[in-house]
Design a protein around this motif. Structure first.
Motif, PDB file in Angstrom:
ATOM      1  N   TYR A 181      -3.045  -0.788  -5.731  1.00 43.44           N
ATOM      2  CA  TYR A 181      -3.689   0.445  -5.259  1.00 43.44           C
ATOM      3  C   TYR A 181      -3.691   0.514  -3.740  1.00 43.44           C
ATOM      4  O   TYR A 181      -3.599   1.586  -3.168  1.00 43.44           O
ATOM      5  CB  TYR A 181      -5.118   0.552  -5.786  1.00 43.44           C
ATOM      6  CG  TYR A 181      -5.194   0.192  -7.239  1.00 43.44           C
ATOM      7  CD1 TYR A 181      -4.636   1.031  -8.201  1.00 43.44           C
ATOM      8  CD2 TYR A 181      -5.756  -0.997  -7.641  1.00 43.44           C
ATOM      9  CE1 TYR A 181      -4.660   0.675  -9.526  1.00 43.44           C
ATOM     10  CE2 TYR A 181      -5.791  -1.349  -8.982  1.00 43.44           C
ATOM     11  CZ  TYR A 181      -5.241  -0.509  -9.910  1.00 43.44           C
ATOM     12  OH  TYR A 181      -5.260  -0.859 -11.224  1.00 43.44           O
ATOM     13  N   LEU A 182      -3.771  -0.660  -3.109  1.00 44.14           N
ATOM     14  CA  LEU A 182      -3.796  -0.708  -1.656  1.00 44.14           C
ATOM     15  C   LEU A 182      -2.526  -0.095  -1.077  1.00 44.14           C
ATOM     16  O   LEU A 182      -2.583   0.719  -0.161  1.00 44.14           O
ATOM     17  CB  LEU A 182      -3.949  -2.154  -1.172  1.00 44.14           C
ATOM     18  CG  LEU A 182      -4.009  -2.357   0.339  1.00 44.14           C
ATOM     19  CD1 LEU A 182      -5.245  -1.690   0.919  1.00 44.14           C
ATOM     20  CD2 LEU A 182      -4.012  -3.837   0.662  1.00 44.14           C
ATOM     21  N   ASP A 211      -3.902   3.867  -1.663  1.00 41.62           N
ATOM     22  CA  ASP A 211      -4.730   3.923  -0.456  1.00 41.62           C
ATOM     23  C   ASP A 211      -3.912   4.114   0.816  1.00 41.62           C
ATOM     24  O   ASP A 211      -4.048   5.111   1.516  1.00 41.62           O
ATOM     25  CB  ASP A 211      -5.590   2.657  -0.330  1.00 41.62           C
ATOM     26  CG  ASP A 211      -6.555   2.488  -1.499  1.00 41.62           C
ATOM     27  OD1 ASP A 211      -6.917   3.497  -2.133  1.00 41.62           O
ATOM     28  OD2 ASP A 211      -6.944   1.347  -1.783  1.00 41.62           O
ATOM     29  N   GLN A 212      -3.035   3.172   1.128  1.00 45.29           N
ATOM     30  CA  GLN A 212      -2.289   3.225   2.385  1.00 45.29           C
ATOM     31  C   GLN A 212      -1.213   4.310   2.387  1.00 45.29           C
ATOM     32  O   GLN A 212      -1.105   5.087   3.332  1.00 45.29           O
ATOM     33  CB  GLN A 212      -1.661   1.867   2.685  1.00 45.29           C
ATOM     34  CG  GLN A 212      -2.674   0.806   3.028  1.00 45.29           C
ATOM     35  CD  GLN A 212      -2.044  -0.548   3.248  1.00 45.29           C
ATOM     36  OE1 GLN A 212      -0.857  -0.767   3.010  1.00 45.29           O
ATOM     37  NE2 GLN A 212      -2.858  -1.502   3.700  1.00 45.29           N
TER      38      GLN A 212
END
Length: 168
Positions: free
Chosen positions: A121-122, A126-127
């Protein structure tokens, strides 16, 4: 437990999924898939399979929240994904690029949610989404694009967005 997900698929009567794991080299067309049924470090370990299903559940919740269709998880796709993950762990590359690869002739498969991230998810959500949002705001003054609208906007403007991101 010693056969990991193979035992699970066999107990569920998922013959096709089981066949992918019984002889992954033959079924995939790739010489060495690095699959060690049920080993704690292997994607076929039941604990790792549970983590993968939890990941897919979270991904589908994100997709639902932004108005996108949820991804289907089937036994066969799960088995193929496990073999592909094992190959990637060894080779550091996508299995679909290996000599002899043939799963794309068996069923439509995709790989790689967020290559290189321990937390998918990062990177994927997200990013990457934050950079996309900055690019769209800087280039077009738009904010709040989600789901299909974000995808369609990117498809229509990918060259300028990608150029902006490359210089970011």
């Amino acid at each position: 437990k010693k056969n990991g997900s193979l035992g699970f698929f066999e107990s569920m009567g998922s013959d096709l999924a089981a066949s992918f794991l019984k002889d992954p080299e033959k079924m995939s067309g790739v010489a060495d898939t690095n699959t060690n049924l049920g080993a704690s470090w292997d994607a076929t370990d039941l604990g790792n399979m549970k983590k993968a299903l939890e990941t897919m559940s979270k991904i589908n919740q994100i997709r639902k929240d932004v108005g996108m269709q949820q991804l289907e998880v089937t036994d066969s796709i799960m088995a193929i994904g496990q073999v592909q993950a094992n190959y990637a762990a060894k080779e550091g590359n996508h299995m679909g690029w290996a000599d002899g690869y043939k799963w794309n002739t068996v069923t439509a498969v995709g790989e790689n949610l967020a290559w290189g991230y321990l937390d998918p998810y990062l990177g994927w959500y997200d990013q990457e989404k934050a950079v996309f949002d900055k690019a769209v705001k800087a280039l077009y003054g738009k904010e709040g694009l989600k789901g299909q609208a974000a995808y369609d906007f990117y498809q229509a403007n990918m060259h300028s967005i990608d150029s902006w991101v490359d210089g970011y």
